[in-house]
Scaffold this motif. Structure first.
Motif, short mmCIF file in Angstrom:
data_model
loop_
_atom_site.label_atom_id
_atom_site.label_comp_id
_atom_site.label_asym_id
_atom_site.label_seq_id
_atom_site.Cartn_x
_atom_site.Cartn_y
_atom_site.Cartn_z
N LEU A 5 -4.20 1.58 3.92
CA LEU A 5 -3.45 2.70 3.33
C LEU A 5 -2.41 2.19 2.35
N VAL A 9 -2.62 3.28 -1.57
CA VAL A 9 -1.54 4.07 -2.15
C VAL A 9 -0.87 3.31 -3.29
N TYR A 133 -8.90 5.48 7.98
CA TYR A 133 -9.29 5.85 6.62
C TYR A 133 -10.64 6.57 6.60
N TRP A 136 -10.27 10.08 8.01
CA TRP A 136 -9.60 10.96 7.04
C TRP A 136 -10.60 11.45 5.99
N TYR A 162 -2.93 6.96 12.36
CA TYR A 162 -1.90 6.66 11.36
C TYR A 162 -0.50 6.69 11.99
N TYR A 178 2.90 5.90 5.60
CA TYR A 178 2.15 6.45 6.73
C TYR A 178 2.68 7.82 7.14
N ARG A 181 1.30 10.39 4.76
CA ARG A 181 -0.11 10.70 5.02
C ARG A 181 -0.26 11.61 6.25
N GLU A 184 0.54 15.13 5.18
CA GLU A 184 -0.56 15.73 4.44
C GLU A 184 -1.66 16.21 5.39
#
Length: 601
Positions: A5, A9, A133, A136, A162, A178, A181, A184
């Protein structure tokens, strides 16, 4: 160990995703993949394609092979996001985007399979990162296909992983990534829960009006009854057909209130997250309107064979409803552009405040803490904001303004044309000013002075346009910025003129000092006994002048050698006196001989 991540990012922020430029990020991933394969000597053919898969044997030799499936997944995800944005104008693009997202899932599964091998040597923390990941991406795939239960299941697992990984990291800057994320994913989970709860009620509602819910989003639950049923824009009020659109329009209006009055002290990450959520809601609203328009057009085409009772029940498919849906579609497009305009204007105001030093930014906002936890290092305005950044922001705002001007319905409004005419010279003046600032910092003073004059003339036109706008809430801050810019131009001009005078005087002093030093260097030490210098140049000077210089000496004049024969002496000279003496002697001798003067005669 690979922090998936944090790595992803970092690439996204540095390659276009700060401005939602997914196509640029996709192109970067392609270039990065080519460079990586070339470095690892894993090219897939030169002229003809030859598939070169990442195997366990290659991974054991070099762990950098893990980046190949990861970058492939990121490239496919960026392609999906780009197609999703284009689908607002061309809905067919969404089908290609879903296939690209499915391809990203394939690459993520291949990455997990490689990492799970016992002989791969991948750490357990990296395996957890890869699994989070993959989950997600899997949840996002089901979310876009509106499979709410499957999406909720995968997103919940990803959020848990996460959260667990973020709690084990000590660096607060990385923890923010983190946490963001997880936030979100939480918004997507709430949306999934909302749709899951209201599915049965909405299905019954669709059946009552004769519409099949299989091709429509079941996004309206029990709370949708509180949404407004009417939309008022540009002095026109229309009824919003369907609870789904009522809910979506109420959501974008609610989320847009955050962008109305954003304090400059708010972090950029918070504003970007809020705006991303709002962009998603706008995309959903436009998609829902497009589907409703397609359904209405299809119904209009088959309306001749339908009975009158069926036509009365399906009110959403009348010509009046089509016009209403087009009105709502135009409103949603304007609302998105207006929110982008507000976001960019906030970014400009924040950047100008940092540039002019009216506020200071802390490193902690970007995750650049130094030293112990909680300690921040203040940045100067030269370190945080450059004139080029503001020029780029003004270019983006000018593009947004031209997009707003293309909306035909806004031309009938009384205020928008005046605001547009005032905005245009204002943005041009501010852009010209910051270009001049860039030239000034690059020591291009002539270009800077010319651009300052240009900015002054354009700002005068903008001030006249702003005076014609009656809305003081709109014109007052812009007029204040123009006055501040004019004051800054005068200040910079005076500073540049003073600096030019000082630079000229300094140059003259340096030239005089250099000439004096050169003259002294040529003199021997015996001629400057009062200078007590011990520098290396002084020690290299001669003690005395050698060979000595020529000196003038007295000598016999050449005049008498060349002109002696042409001299005329006076009458009482030696010759005349000699002639007179000889004549007197001859006469005396004659008379003496007559008178017996000469005894020897």
């Amino acid at each position: 160990e690979l922090r998936v991540l944090e790595f992803v990012v970092g690439l996204q922020r540095a390659n276009g995703l700060r401005y939602n430029d997914y196509n640029r990020y996709r192109q970067y991933c392609s270039r990065r993949l080519h460079r990586l394969r070339k470095l690892l000597k894993a090219l897939q053919g030169r002229r003809r394609f030859e598939k070169n898969e990442v195997t366990l044997e290659k991974l054991q030799g070099n762990t950098d092979y893990l980046y190949i499936p990861l970058l492939n997944a990121e490239r496919a995800w960026a392609s999906f996001q780009h197609d999703k944005l284009l689908s607002q104008a061309s809905p067919r693009k969404m089908h290609h985007g879903i296939s690209r997202l499915k391809k990203a899932l394939t690459h993520a599964a291949a990455l997990k399979a490689l990492a799970m091998e016992e002989e791969s040597g991948v750490s357990s923390s990296t395996i957890d990162e890869i699994e989070a990941y993959r989950l997600w991406l899997h949840g996002l795939f089901h979310f876009e296909r509106k499979q709410w239960k499957e999406a909720q299941e995968h997103l919940e697992k990803s959020s848990q992983l996460y959260t667990q990984i973020g709690s084990s990291i000590e660096d607060e800057g990385v923890q923010k990534i983190y946490t963001q994320r997880v936030h979100e994913i939480a918004s997507n989970l709430r949306f999934c829960e909302y749709n899951t709860d209201g599915t049965q009620e909405l299905s019954a509602l669709f059946k009552s009006v004769g519409v099949q819910p299989t091709e429509m989003d079941t996004e309206v639950g029990n709370n949708a009854t509180a949404a407004p049923t009417e939309l008022t824009w540009l002095g026109t009020t229309v009824s919003i057909p369907g609870k789904k659109l009522q809910f979506l329009i109420d959501t974008i209006n609610t989320k847009a209130t955050f962008l109305a009055n954003i304090p400059l002290s708010e972090s950029e990450e918070t504003v970007f997250v809020k705006f991303d959520e709002l962009s998603v809601q706008h995309a959903d609203t436009l998609a829902a309107v497009s589907e409703s328009l397609d359904s209405a057009n299809a119904f209009t085409g088959t309306g001749s064979s339908a009975t009158s009772s069926t036509t009365t029940q399906n009110v959403a498919h009348t010509d009046e409803t089509v016009e209403t849906l087009r009105f709502i579609q135009t409103f949603a497009n304007w609302h998105l552009l207006d929110c982008m305009m507000r976001r960019n204007m906030w970014m400009i105001a924040r950047a100008q405040a940092l540039y002019f030093g009216t506020m200071e930014e802390e490193d902690g906002q970007e995750g650049d803490r130094e030293g112990k936890k909680g300690s921040y290092k203040k940045k100067s305005k030269q370190d945080t904001t450059r004139p080029e950044d503001l020029v780029r922001l003004y270019d983006i705002v000018i593009q947004n303004l031209s997009s707003l001007n293309n909306i035909e319905m806004l031309q009938d409004d009384d205020d928008f044309p005046k605001q547009h005419d005032a905005y245009k010279p204002y943005f041009r003046a501010m852009r010209c000013f910051f270009i001049a600032e860039s030239h000034r910092k690059s020591s291009k003073l002539r270009e800077a002075l010319a651009l300052y004059d240009r900015a002054t003339s354009v700002s005068a036109k903008a001030a006249k346009k702003l005076d014609s706008v009656k809305n003081s809430a709109f014109s007052a801050p812009l007029s204040a910025n123009l006055k501040k810019m004019a004051h800054e131009i005068r200040t910079q001009k005076c500073g540049m003129q003073a600096a030019a005078f000082l630079q000229t005087a300094k140059k003259e002093r340096e030239e005089a000092q250099q000439a004096s030093n050169e003259f002294i260097k040529q003199k021997p030490l015996s001629e400057t006994p009062l200078d007590m210098e011990t520098s290396a140049d002084t020690l290299q000077r001669q003690l005395v002048a050698f060979p000595p210089e020529f000196e003038t000496m007295e000598c016999r004049p050449l005049f008498f050698d060349n002109c002696a024969q042409h001299l005329q002496y006076p009458t009482d000279s030696l010759t005349e006196r000699t002639k007179q003496t000889s004549t007197v002697g001859a006469v005396t001798s004659m008379f003496s001989s007559l008178w017996g003067g000469n005894s020897n005669a």
